[in-house]
Design a protein around this motif. Structure first.
Motif, PDB file in Angstrom:
ATOM      1  N   LEU A   1     -36.834  -0.272 -59.160  1.00  0.00           N
ATOM      2  CA  LEU A   1     -35.925   0.714 -59.757  1.00  0.00           C
ATOM      3  C   LEU A   1     -35.471  -0.164 -61.077  1.00  0.00           C
ATOM      4  N   THR A   2     -35.412   0.595 -62.135  1.00  0.00           N
ATOM      5  CA  THR A   2     -34.740  -0.112 -63.517  1.00  0.00           C
ATOM      6  C   THR A   2     -33.128  -0.029 -62.893  1.00  0.00           C
ATOM      7  N   GLU A   3     -32.780  -1.197 -63.119  1.00  0.00           N
ATOM      8  CA  GLU A   3     -31.447  -1.525 -62.936  1.00  0.00           C
ATOM      9  C   GLU A   3     -30.543  -0.178 -63.691  1.00  0.00           C
ATOM     10  N   GLY A   4     -29.364   0.198 -63.046  1.00  0.00           N
ATOM     11  CA  GLY A   4     -28.314   1.243 -63.242  1.00  0.00           C
ATOM     12  C   GLY A   4     -29.001   2.658 -63.044  1.00  0.00           C
ATOM     13  N   VAL A   5     -30.325   2.633 -62.726  1.00  0.00           N
ATOM     14  CA  VAL A   5     -30.757   4.139 -62.343  1.00  0.00           C
ATOM     15  C   VAL A   5     -30.097   4.802 -61.364  1.00  0.00           C
ATOM     16  N   LEU A   6     -29.694   3.985 -60.191  1.00  0.00           N
ATOM     17  CA  LEU A   6     -28.978   4.622 -59.295  1.00  0.00           C
ATOM     18  C   LEU A   6     -27.402   3.602 -59.174  1.00  0.00           C
ATOM     19  N   PRO A   7     -26.477   4.461 -58.982  1.00  0.00           N
ATOM     20  CA  PRO A   7     -25.060   3.629 -58.821  1.00  0.00           C
ATOM     21  C   PRO A   7     -25.355   2.295 -57.814  1.00  0.00           C
ATOM     22  N   ALA A   8     -24.671   1.461 -58.337  1.00  0.00           N
ATOM     23  CA  ALA A   8     -24.718   0.041 -57.698  1.00  0.00           C
ATOM     24  C   ALA A   8     -24.206   0.309 -56.326  1.00  0.00           C
ATOM     25  N   GLY A   9     -25.228  -0.149 -55.324  1.00  0.00           N
ATOM     26  CA  GLY A   9     -24.808  -0.203 -53.777  1.00  0.00           C
ATOM     27  C   GLY A   9     -25.733   0.883 -53.346  1.00  0.00           C
ATOM     28  N   THR A  10     -26.350   1.798 -53.929  1.00  0.00           N
ATOM     29  CA  THR A  10     -26.728   3.115 -53.344  1.00  0.00           C
ATOM     30  C   THR A  10     -28.266   2.875 -53.235  1.00  0.00           C
ATOM     31  N   GLU A  11     -28.948   1.488 -53.848  1.00  0.00           N
ATOM     32  CA  GLU A  11     -30.231   1.273 -53.449  1.00  0.00           C
ATOM     33  C   GLU A  11     -30.508   1.169 -52.243  1.00  0.00           C
TER      34      GLU A  11
ATOM     35  N   ASP B   1     -36.563   4.152 -68.029  1.00  0.00           N
ATOM     36  CA  ASP B   1     -35.975   4.100 -66.783  1.00  0.00           C
ATOM     37  C   ASP B   1     -36.971   4.446 -65.790  1.00  0.00           C
ATOM     38  N   VAL B   2     -36.873   4.193 -64.542  1.00  0.00           N
ATOM     39  CA  VAL B   2     -38.255   4.446 -63.660  1.00  0.00           C
ATOM     40  C   VAL B   2     -37.802   4.274 -62.231  1.00  0.00           C
ATOM     41  N   ALA B   3     -38.470   4.961 -61.441  1.00  0.00           N
ATOM     42  CA  ALA B   3     -38.521   4.435 -60.073  1.00  0.00           C
ATOM     43  C   ALA B   3     -39.960   4.656 -59.447  1.00  0.00           C
ATOM     44  N   PHE B   4     -40.399   3.426 -58.703  1.00  0.00           N
ATOM     45  CA  PHE B   4     -41.638   3.167 -58.135  1.00  0.00           C
ATOM     46  C   PHE B   4     -41.211   3.176 -56.581  1.00  0.00           C
ATOM     47  N   ILE B   5     -42.103   4.088 -55.740  1.00  0.00           N
ATOM     48  CA  ILE B   5     -41.934   4.289 -54.312  1.00  0.00           C
ATOM     49  C   ILE B   5     -43.431   3.898 -53.515  1.00  0.00           C
TER      50      ILE B   5
ATOM     51  N   ASN C   1     -40.736  -2.376 -37.340  1.00  0.00           N
ATOM     52  CA  ASN C   1     -41.685  -2.811 -38.432  1.00  0.00           C
ATOM     53  C   ASN C   1     -41.879  -1.865 -39.977  1.00  0.00           C
ATOM     54  N   VAL C   2     -40.840  -0.958 -39.957  1.00  0.00           N
ATOM     55  CA  VAL C   2     -40.744  -0.576 -41.319  1.00  0.00           C
ATOM     56  C   VAL C   2     -39.776  -1.603 -41.946  1.00  0.00           C
ATOM     57  N   VAL C   3     -40.562  -2.480 -42.988  1.00  0.00           N
ATOM     58  CA  VAL C   3     -39.888  -3.292 -43.538  1.00  0.00           C
ATOM     59  C   VAL C   3     -39.907  -3.103 -44.966  1.00  0.00           C
ATOM     60  N   GLY C   4     -39.305  -3.890 -45.797  1.00  0.00           N
ATOM     61  CA  GLY C   4     -39.893  -3.900 -47.479  1.00  0.00           C
ATOM     62  C   GLY C   4     -38.659  -4.780 -48.156  1.00  0.00           C
ATOM     63  N   ALA C   5     -38.753  -4.183 -49.455  1.00  0.00           N
ATOM     64  CA  ALA C   5     -37.741  -4.852 -50.509  1.00  0.00           C
ATOM     65  C   ALA C   5     -37.352  -3.802 -51.440  1.00  0.00           C
ATOM     66  N   ILE C   6     -36.343  -4.063 -51.925  1.00  0.00           N
ATOM     67  CA  ILE C   6     -35.892  -3.349 -53.406  1.00  0.00           C
ATOM     68  C   ILE C   6     -36.009  -4.210 -54.574  1.00  0.00           C
ATOM     69  N   HIS C   7     -36.411  -3.964 -55.419  1.00  0.00           N
ATOM     70  CA  HIS C   7     -36.808  -4.699 -56.809  1.00  0.00           C
ATOM     71  C   HIS C   7     -36.174  -4.129 -57.829  1.00  0.00           C
ATOM     72  N   LEU C   8     -34.735  -4.691 -58.298  1.00  0.00           N
ATOM     73  CA  LEU C   8     -34.175  -4.014 -59.508  1.00  0.00           C
ATOM     74  C   LEU C   8     -34.490  -4.895 -60.594  1.00  0.00           C
ATOM     75  N   LEU C   9     -35.137  -4.004 -61.671  1.00  0.00           N
ATOM     76  CA  LEU C   9     -35.550  -4.770 -63.026  1.00  0.00           C
ATOM     77  C   LEU C   9     -34.824  -4.285 -64.255  1.00  0.00           C
ATOM     78  N   PRO C  10     -34.586  -5.128 -65.075  1.00  0.00           N
ATOM     79  CA  PRO C  10     -33.598  -4.603 -66.465  1.00  0.00           C
ATOM     80  C   PRO C  10     -34.732  -3.704 -67.012  1.00  0.00           C
ATOM     81  N   LYS C  11     -34.087  -2.913 -67.887  1.00  0.00           N
ATOM     82  CA  LYS C  11     -34.893  -1.660 -68.749  1.00  0.00           C
ATOM     83  C   LYS C  11     -35.978  -2.393 -69.166  1.00  0.00           C
ATOM     84  N   GLN C  12     -35.600  -3.446 -70.047  1.00  0.00           N
ATOM     85  CA  GLN C  12     -36.837  -4.227 -70.972  1.00  0.00           C
ATOM     86  C   GLN C  12     -37.965  -4.438 -70.301  1.00  0.00           C
ATOM     87  N   GLN C  13     -37.972  -4.316 -68.783  1.00  0.00           N
ATOM     88  CA  GLN C  13     -39.148  -4.805 -67.846  1.00  0.00           C
ATOM     89  C   GLN C  13     -39.760  -3.416 -67.337  1.00  0.00           C
TER      90      GLN C  13
END
Length: 138
Positions: free
Chosen positions: A7-17, A64-68, A43-55
C-alpha cells in the motif's frame, strides 16, 4: 499461503492495514471453503508493505495504489467463481477501509501459483496431493 499487501502510505488510516490484511485472508479462506481449517489457517501468512507515494506508481506517475498478491499452490483459486468473488471482495475491503478515497481502479490483485511439488512448509517440499490430504484432515 503468503499474502503480500502493498500500500501507498496513508491510503488506509494508520493501524487499519492489519485489519485489511486479516479481512483479505478471511475472504480467501471463505471463498475456498476453508474458514477455520486447522491446517490451512496457521499457514496463511504474509506481509504488509507500506511505501512512500514517490515509490508507488500507476500510469508511469506517482500514485496512491494497493497491490494484493497471493502465492498459492496450483490448486487454489481454481474456479472463475473463487477468482472473481475473492478479488471483488478484497478490492471492496481496501476501497471501504480507505473511506472511498482510493478508487477501485487503483487497486490491483493477482495470484501466483507454485509448481506442484515446490510448496515448502517447515523445510519440506509438498505436492498438491500431500497438501490436499492435509487440508482434508483439518
Amino acid at each position: 499461503m503468503p499474502l503480500t499487501l502493498t500500500l501507498t502510505e496513508g491510503v488506509l488510516p494508520a493501524g487499519t492495514e492489519r485489519l485489511a490484511f486479516r479481512r483479505i485472508c478471511d475472504s480467501m479462506l471463505k471463498w475456498h471453503g476453508l474458514s477455520c481449517n486447522k491446517v490451512m489457517t496457521p499457514n496463511v501468512v504474509g506481509a504488509i508493505h507500506l511505501l512512500p507515494k514517490q515509490q508507488t506508481y500507476s500510469g508511469l506517475q506517482e500514485s496512491d495504489v494497493a497491490f494484493i498478491e497471493w502465492k498459492v499452490p496450483s490448486f487454489a483459486f481454481n474456479t472463475p467463481e473463487i477468482q472473481q468473488g475473492h478479488i471483488e471482495e478484497a478490492t471492496d475491503i481496501i476501497h471501504e477501509l480507505s473511506g472511498g478515497r482510493l478508487p477501485k481502479h487503483q487497486i490491483w490483485a493477482n495470484v501466483v501459483h507454485a509448481v506442484d511439488g515446490a510448496w515448502g512448509i517447515a523445510g519440506q517440499a509438498l505436492t498438491n496431493k500431500q497438501l490436499g490430504e492435509a487440508l482434508s484432515t483439518g
